[in-house]
Design a protein around this motif. Structure first.
Motif, PDB file in Angstrom:
ATOM      1  N   ARG A 179       0.812  -1.110   0.053  1.00 53.46           N
ATOM      2  CA  ARG A 179      -0.178   0.101  -0.058  1.00 53.46           C
ATOM      3  C   ARG A 179       0.857   1.278   0.020  1.00 53.46           C
ATOM      4  O   ARG A 179       0.658   2.377  -0.473  1.00 53.46           O
ATOM      5  CB  ARG A 179      -0.883   0.116   1.155  1.00 53.46           C
ATOM      6  CG  ARG A 179      -1.952  -0.958   1.203  1.00 53.46           C
ATOM      7  CD  ARG A 179      -2.830  -0.970   2.581  1.00 53.46           C
ATOM      8  NE  ARG A 179      -3.990  -1.952   2.471  1.00 53.46           N
ATOM      9  CZ  ARG A 179      -4.701  -2.362   3.474  1.00 53.46           C
ATOM     10  NH1 ARG A 179      -4.298  -1.854   4.756  1.00 53.46           N
ATOM     11  NH2 ARG A 179      -5.622  -3.259   3.294  1.00 53.46           N
TER      12      ARG A 179
ATOM     13  N   GLN B  87       2.351   1.772  -3.460  1.00 54.92           N
ATOM     14  CA  GLN B  87       1.530   2.239  -4.159  1.00 54.92           C
ATOM     15  C   GLN B  87       1.184   3.623  -3.934  1.00 54.92           C
ATOM     16  O   GLN B  87       1.142   4.475  -5.121  1.00 54.92           O
ATOM     17  CB  GLN B  87       0.005   1.560  -3.983  1.00 54.92           C
ATOM     18  CG  GLN B  87      -0.968   1.839  -5.110  1.00 54.92           C
ATOM     19  CD  GLN B  87      -0.709   1.465  -6.492  1.00 54.92           C
ATOM     20  OE1 GLN B  87      -0.550   0.267  -6.595  1.00 54.92           O
ATOM     21  NE2 GLN B  87      -0.298   2.303  -7.350  1.00 54.92           N
ATOM     22  N   GLU B  88       1.281   4.318  -3.024  1.00 53.06           N
ATOM     23  CA  GLU B  88       1.093   5.542  -2.739  1.00 53.06           C
ATOM     24  C   GLU B  88       2.161   6.714  -3.116  1.00 53.06           C
ATOM     25  O   GLU B  88       1.915   7.462  -3.661  1.00 53.06           O
ATOM     26  CB  GLU B  88       0.820   5.825  -1.097  1.00 53.06           C
ATOM     27  CG  GLU B  88      -0.297   5.370  -0.368  1.00 53.06           C
ATOM     28  CD  GLU B  88      -0.189   5.561   1.041  1.00 53.06           C
ATOM     29  OE1 GLU B  88       0.626   6.211   1.415  1.00 53.06           O
ATOM     30  OE2 GLU B  88      -1.347   5.035   1.674  1.00 53.06           O
TER      31      GLU B  88
ATOM     32  N   VAL C 258       4.039   5.486  -5.983  1.00 57.39           N
ATOM     33  CA  VAL C 258       4.033   5.290  -7.234  1.00 57.39           C
ATOM     34  C   VAL C 258       3.089   6.462  -7.673  1.00 57.39           C
ATOM     35  O   VAL C 258       3.203   7.178  -8.783  1.00 57.39           O
ATOM     36  CB  VAL C 258       3.684   3.932  -7.677  1.00 57.39           C
ATOM     37  CG1 VAL C 258       3.483   4.122  -9.330  1.00 57.39           C
ATOM     38  CG2 VAL C 258       4.833   3.342  -7.264  1.00 57.39           C
ATOM     39  N   ASP C 259       1.782   6.443  -6.928  1.00 55.16           N
ATOM     40  CA  ASP C 259       0.862   7.551  -7.425  1.00 55.16           C
ATOM     41  C   ASP C 259       1.215   8.872  -7.176  1.00 55.16           C
ATOM     42  O   ASP C 259       0.960   9.853  -8.149  1.00 55.16           O
ATOM     43  CB  ASP C 259      -0.561   7.152  -6.517  1.00 55.16           C
ATOM     44  CG  ASP C 259      -1.061   5.753  -6.933  1.00 55.16           C
ATOM     45  OD1 ASP C 259      -0.696   5.328  -7.950  1.00 55.16           O
ATOM     46  OD2 ASP C 259      -1.853   5.373  -5.992  1.00 55.16           O
ATOM     47  N   LEU C 260       2.073   9.119  -6.167  1.00 60.50           N
ATOM     48  CA  LEU C 260       2.569  10.567  -5.939  1.00 60.50           C
ATOM     49  C   LEU C 260       3.397  10.938  -7.030  1.00 60.50           C
ATOM     50  O   LEU C 260       3.335  11.865  -7.879  1.00 60.50           O
ATOM     51  CB  LEU C 260       3.374  10.649  -4.670  1.00 60.50           C
ATOM     52  CG  LEU C 260       3.876  12.018  -4.314  1.00 60.50           C
ATOM     53  CD1 LEU C 260       2.851  13.197  -4.227  1.00 60.50           C
ATOM     54  CD2 LEU C 260       4.672  11.709  -2.983  1.00 60.50           C
TER      55      LEU C 260
ATOM     56  N   SER D  70       3.918   9.451 -10.141  1.00 64.61           N
ATOM     57  CA  SER D  70       3.334   9.639 -11.484  1.00 64.61           C
ATOM     58  C   SER D  70       2.637  10.953 -11.637  1.00 64.61           C
ATOM     59  O   SER D  70       2.314  11.302 -12.450  1.00 64.61           O
ATOM     60  CB  SER D  70       2.275   8.235 -11.602  1.00 64.61           C
ATOM     61  OG  SER D  70       2.939   7.129 -11.296  1.00 64.61           O
ATOM     62  N   LYS D  71       1.834  11.182 -10.619  1.00 66.04           N
ATOM     63  CA  LYS D  71       1.032  12.704 -10.616  1.00 66.04           C
ATOM     64  C   LYS D  71       1.958  13.869 -10.684  1.00 66.04           C
ATOM     65  O   LYS D  71       2.033  14.717 -11.663  1.00 66.04           O
ATOM     66  CB  LYS D  71       0.359  12.900  -9.231  1.00 66.04           C
ATOM     67  CG  LYS D  71      -0.288  14.156  -9.161  1.00 66.04           C
ATOM     68  CD  LYS D  71      -1.036  14.453  -7.900  1.00 66.04           C
ATOM     69  CE  LYS D  71      -1.857  15.731  -7.906  1.00 66.04           C
ATOM     70  NZ  LYS D  71      -2.431  15.832  -6.520  1.00 66.04           N
TER      71      LYS D  71
ATOM     72  N   GLN E 188       8.276   1.435  -9.093  1.00 67.53           N
ATOM     73  CA  GLN E 188       7.103   0.802  -9.766  1.00 67.53           C
ATOM     74  C   GLN E 188       7.662  -0.418  -9.650  1.00 67.53           C
ATOM     75  O   GLN E 188       6.928  -1.460  -9.234  1.00 67.53           O
ATOM     76  CB  GLN E 188       7.085   1.108 -11.082  1.00 67.53           C
ATOM     77  CG  GLN E 188       6.361   2.275 -11.235  1.00 67.53           C
ATOM     78  CD  GLN E 188       6.404   2.929 -12.841  1.00 67.53           C
ATOM     79  OE1 GLN E 188       7.196   2.514 -13.585  1.00 67.53           O
ATOM     80  NE2 GLN E 188       5.325   3.766 -12.999  1.00 67.53           N
TER      81      GLN E 188
END
Length: 412
Positions: A150, A153-154, A156-158, A160-161, A191
């Motif tokens: 988790r 994933q946070e 990677v999301d950060l 990616s944004k 990733q």
């Protein structure tokens, strides 16, 4: 239209399945239910109960039917002596016998079976406790992997944004192409770490199912294990780990009683009736009956009774030595675990304070990135520090839960 409805239902169903979670209690119940060892011990208790009924039945009157025939021919003067064999014989008897045994001896035998059942019940509790420790330990490991997944994933999301924003700023010549590529390498590494943590969670989750006897390859998320310290060191006499020593002491005392009863007089009576004849004259009158009794009392056994007492005394001495040694180990283990948990509590509090600063730095850096006032190297350094602290927090939290699991193992 029907296609879109079916697609909507499929997505709704798929989302519902993905949202399902499993709890620690569910796995503990499944593990106990599927354990062949616990089933075996329960069957042994049922078998011991049948032995109790069998012993009681053995002291009731025993009825036996028997029959025998003999023919010993003498040919031309050659053959067995008819004074011994009577030439031929035939019998058919129905015998009733009963052994008279003292009530105290019978109670001692029942007590031995009762002690055996108590020992088996205690073994079941010990097996359940061992199984609980194993399942909880693996559940904690799987939950730690899930937390890492988790968190990655946070990240990677950060990243990616921010990657989209950085790409636009690079095209606007706010940042150099090398800055963008450096950031992109960091994103790819995150990733890869995410893929690794996903694989680790699947492995730990599959191991959890394997240990619990659950034949299911579907991957669900598991909830946080709510573990609290429940150790009770005030009354060790009720502990299952000390119970076996109490049962051993009772068993040895009962064995001494059984030895005493084996040297007391024994009385049996019998009665039979039927046909017993050598098939000579008036063989049709050889129907009859008889009664009798037997009394036995050991007078001298070469000193075996004293040797049996000596063996029982040695067993008691050995049991006391094991109990004293285990008691010291038990005390040392409890104190050490409590000390380690206290140290982890302090360490986790310090990491949480450091984590707040690292999290605040990430927020500030992302804001500066939007205006182009941030060095990419500073952002990458902040992200790496954030990753390091978060991983350290997760690892120490999991280690603390594992120690609580070890401590709670001794609580029953």
């Amino acid at each position: 239209m029907r296609y879109f409805i079916n697609l909507f239902l499929f997505l709704l169903f798929g989302t519902t399945c993905f949202a399902q979670t499993k709890t620690l209690d569910e796995y503990l119940q499944q593990a106990v239910k599927n354990s062949p060892l616990i089933k075996d011990l329960n069957n042994q208790i049922l078998s011991a109960q049948l032995d109790s009924v069998r012993i009681r039945a053995g002291f009731k009157p025993q009825v036996t039917a028997s029959s025998a025939g003999l023919y010993a021919p003498v040919i031309k003067g050659y053959g067995y002596s008819q004074a011994i064999t009577n030439g031929q014989s035939l019998n058919g008897l129905l015998t009733v016998s009963k052994a008279f045994i003292g009530k105290g001896y019978l109670n001692a035998q029942f007590a031995a079976l009762g002690i055996q059942n108590d020992s088996l019940r205690n073994s079941i509790k010990l097996s359940e406790q061992d199984l609980r420790r194993t399942i909880i330990g693996q559940y904690i490991a799987a939950y730690g992997s899930l937390q890492q997944q988790r968190f990655n994933q946070e990240v990677v999301d950060l990243l990616s944004k921010e990657e989209d924003l950085l790409k636009r700023l690079t095209r606007s010549n706010v940042y150099r192409q090398s800055d963008y590529l450096t950031f992109l390498v960091t994103l790819k590494q995150a990733q890869l770490q995410l893929s690794q943590t996903k694989l680790q969670y699947k492995t730990d989750y599959a191991t959890l199912n394997y240990l619990s006897g659950v034949a299911d390859t579907t991957i669900f998320e598991i909830t946080k294990p709510e573990l609290q310290k429940t150790i009770n060191t005030t009354d060790r006499s009720a502990s299952i780990f000390f119970k076996q020593y109490q049962l051993d002491s009772i068993r040895l005392d009962n064995n001494r009683i059984l030895v005493d009863y084996s040297y007391r007089p024994k009385l049996s009576i019998f009665a039979d009736g039927g046909y017993n004849s050598d098939l000579t004259a008036q063989y049709y009158k050889n129907f009859g009956t008889s009664v009798g009794f037997t009394v036995s009392m050991p007078l001298y056994d070469g000193g075996q009774r004293k040797l049996l007492y000596k063996k029982l005394s040695l067993e008691q001495e050995t049991s006391r030595a094991y109990k004293a040694f285990f008691n010291n180990q038990y005390t040392q283990q409890i104190n050490q675990l409590n000390q380690q948990i206290g140290e982890y509590d302090k360490l986790i509090a310090e990491i949480n304070d450091q984590f707040k600063y690292s999290e605040s730095l990430i927020k500030v850096d992302t804001q500066l990135l939007q205006t182009g006032d941030l060095k990419i190297a500073d952002l990458i350094l902040a992200v790496n520090n954030y990753l390091t602290i978060k991983n350290l927090l997760t690892q120490n939290t999991i280690s603390r839960l594992q120690l609580i699991n070890q401590l709670n193992y001794w609580s029953r």
